[in-house]
Design a protein around this motif. Sequence first.
Motif, PDB file in Angstrom:
ATOM      1  N   GLY A 100      34.585-102.788  51.477  1.00  0.00           N
ATOM      2  CA  GLY A 100      33.882-102.270  52.643  1.00  0.00           C
ATOM      3  C   GLY A 100      34.330-100.887  53.061  1.00  0.00           C
ATOM      4  N   ARG A 101      35.044-100.178  52.192  1.00  0.00           N
ATOM      5  CA  ARG A 101      35.504 -98.838  52.526  1.00  0.00           C
ATOM      6  C   ARG A 101      35.701 -98.035  51.242  1.00  0.00           C
ATOM      7  NH1 ARG A 101      39.426 -97.819  55.762  1.00  0.00           N
ATOM      8  NH2 ARG A 101      40.229 -96.075  54.559  1.00  0.00           N
ATOM      9  N   PRO A 102      35.676 -96.711  51.345  1.00  0.00           N
ATOM     10  CA  PRO A 102      35.925 -95.880  50.162  1.00  0.00           C
ATOM     11  C   PRO A 102      37.417 -95.786  49.866  1.00  0.00           C
ATOM     12  CG  PRO A 102      35.578 -94.481  52.079  1.00  0.00           C
ATOM     13  CD  PRO A 102      35.355 -95.901  52.540  1.00  0.00           C
ATOM     14  N   VAL A 103      37.737 -95.199  48.734  1.00  0.00           N
ATOM     15  CA  VAL A 103      39.145 -94.944  48.438  1.00  0.00           C
ATOM     16  C   VAL A 103      39.684 -93.910  49.415  1.00  0.00           C
ATOM     17  CG1 VAL A 103      38.889 -95.510  45.999  1.00  0.00           C
ATOM     18  CG2 VAL A 103      38.650 -93.142  46.743  1.00  0.00           C
ATOM     19  N   GLY A 230      43.929 -96.961  50.808  1.00  0.00           N
ATOM     20  CA  GLY A 230      44.537 -96.326  51.981  1.00  0.00           C
ATOM     21  C   GLY A 230      45.036 -97.266  53.042  1.00  0.00           C
ATOM     22  N   GLU A 231      44.561 -98.478  53.081  1.00  0.00           N
ATOM     23  CA  GLU A 231      45.027 -99.455  54.057  1.00  0.00           C
ATOM     24  C   GLU A 231      44.744-100.841  53.491  1.00  0.00           C
ATOM     25  OE1 GLU A 231      41.383-100.066  57.139  1.00  0.00           O
ATOM     26  OE2 GLU A 231      42.439 -98.159  57.318  1.00  0.00           O
ATOM     27  N   PRO A 232      45.299-101.882  54.096  1.00  0.00           N
ATOM     28  CA  PRO A 232      45.044-103.222  53.562  1.00  0.00           C
ATOM     29  C   PRO A 232      43.547-103.538  53.514  1.00  0.00           C
ATOM     30  CG  PRO A 232      46.869-103.275  55.108  1.00  0.00           C
ATOM     31  CD  PRO A 232      46.280-101.894  55.202  1.00  0.00           C
ATOM     32  N   VAL A 233      43.104-104.053  52.388  1.00  0.00           N
ATOM     33  CA  VAL A 233      41.691-104.381  52.184  1.00  0.00           C
ATOM     34  C   VAL A 233      41.601-105.755  51.539  1.00  0.00           C
ATOM     35  CG1 VAL A 233      40.914-101.976  51.949  1.00  0.00           C
ATOM     36  CG2 VAL A 233      41.708-103.226  49.917  1.00  0.00           C
ATOM     37  N   PRO A 234      40.432-106.401  51.616  1.00  0.00           N
ATOM     38  CA  PRO A 234      40.270-107.669  50.894  1.00  0.00           C
ATOM     39  C   PRO A 234      40.470-107.464  49.396  1.00  0.00           C
ATOM     40  CG  PRO A 234      38.446-107.275  52.420  1.00  0.00           C
ATOM     41  CD  PRO A 234      39.238-106.006  52.355  1.00  0.00           C
ATOM     42  N   ILE A 235      41.226-108.338  48.791  1.00  0.00           N
ATOM     43  CA  ILE A 235      41.490-108.255  47.353  1.00  0.00           C
ATOM     44  C   ILE A 235      40.782-109.415  46.664  1.00  0.00           C
ATOM     45  CG2 ILE A 235      43.259-108.401  45.567  1.00  0.00           C
ATOM     46  CD1 ILE A 235      45.166-106.972  47.446  1.00  0.00           C
ATOM     47  N   VAL A 236      39.867-109.060  45.777  1.00  0.00           N
ATOM     48  CA  VAL A 236      39.157-110.048  44.975  1.00  0.00           C
ATOM     49  C   VAL A 236      39.451-109.739  43.513  1.00  0.00           C
ATOM     50  CG1 VAL A 236      36.924-111.011  44.348  1.00  0.00           C
ATOM     51  CG2 VAL A 236      37.349-110.298  46.711  1.00  0.00           C
ATOM     52  N   LEU A 237      39.958-110.712  42.800  1.00  0.00           N
ATOM     53  CA  LEU A 237      40.292-110.526  41.399  1.00  0.00           C
ATOM     54  C   LEU A 237      39.304-111.299  40.526  1.00  0.00           C
ATOM     55  CD1 LEU A 237      44.177-110.951  41.538  1.00  0.00           C
ATOM     56  CD2 LEU A 237      42.842-108.836  41.647  1.00  0.00           C
ATOM     57  N   PRO A 238      38.799-110.664  39.457  1.00  0.00           N
ATOM     58  CA  PRO A 238      37.915-111.404  38.558  1.00  0.00           C
ATOM     59  C   PRO A 238      38.654-112.526  37.846  1.00  0.00           C
ATOM     60  CG  PRO A 238      38.449-109.237  37.660  1.00  0.00           C
ATOM     61  CD  PRO A 238      39.030-109.280  39.031  1.00  0.00           C
ATOM     62  N   ARG A 239      37.916-113.590  37.541  1.00  0.00           N
ATOM     63  CA  ARG A 239      38.466-114.720  36.806  1.00  0.00           C
ATOM     64  C   ARG A 239      37.696-114.872  35.499  1.00  0.00           C
ATOM     65  NH1 ARG A 239      38.680-120.051  40.052  1.00  0.00           N
ATOM     66  NH2 ARG A 239      36.433-119.690  40.170  1.00  0.00           N
ATOM     67  N   PHE A 240      38.422-115.069  34.418  1.00  0.00           N
ATOM     68  CA  PHE A 240      37.775-115.191  33.119  1.00  0.00           C
ATOM     69  C   PHE A 240      36.871-116.419  33.087  1.00  0.00           C
ATOM     70  CE2 PHE A 240      37.801-116.819  28.703  1.00  0.00           C
ATOM     71  CZ  PHE A 240      37.128-115.761  28.102  1.00  0.00           C
TER      72      PHE A 240
END
Length: 285
Positions: A100-103, A230-240
């Motif tokens: 929800g935010r840019p780098v 730049g700040e804490p963001v939601p982290i979603v990791l792909p799953r095989f």
Amino acid sequence: MAFTLRITFSGLCLFVPEPVSGGGGRMHVLMPGMFGHHHGPEDRHVPVVVYDAGALVQGGPLLGVPALAKLTGYSLAVGQGDTASTLLCSQIVDLAEITGRPVDPDHLGPDSTRKLAARATLHAGGITRVAPGVCWEMRPGEFRPIAHRVEWEIPDFPGDSLALVGQPIGGGGTARDLGTLYPRNGLLSIQILHETVQELPPEPLPLEHHPLPNPGEHPRHFSAFYSLFGEPVPIVLPRFWGMLEDAPPRTGGCPEIPPDAGAYAYDCLVAGAGAGGGTGGGGGT
């Protein structure tokens, strides 16, 4: 005399489009450091430029011998005019949609923080092909390919050579001459890799050291991308999930790099952060 410059990116690379006023733009390719992510020596990534050693000699033959120039701590600008395409192929997952935010904009300027290992900024051309990889579940029920290799082309690169000059990524310091390269038959091909040491030329680990992930397993280094926001963001990791044929078709996809030129599809993935969707296309200089 103009020539076609082809750059192949592989490894932990984040494509960040930056539109400019009046149309066009530039594409930044950010290579995150692994600070605070993985501490084992086997996880260390090194950004390098790779080219055929024969390209250093004008008019000489290509030798089939890779030459490497280390990019760590440097930014490399390629092309002129800010006419680069800012479109990302749909096989490149857009992390800006997830966070929800840019780098952090600091990563795009001359005073980048230590979170970047290296950066390439492309001022012309566009994405032409990608290696789409395998099928991942990005969010619950969202099955998709995620590219791990990207080709960028500048079809009318001016002059008869490419001078590679790295500028210190933190500002100040001394530029680094990385070589002046000459095309053959109107084409110059180079690679920019951000891989672990054991994956770099001239002898990357053989295929038997790259077993398929287990179902549900995450790519080991993907989380490093999220440190660039730049700040804490939601982290979603792909799953095989499975092989490429298990992924549903996607609109806005780019042509595919042949599998035999696609490196390993389930280790280091690329990603994007910005204007997702659309198809790549070469821009002029």
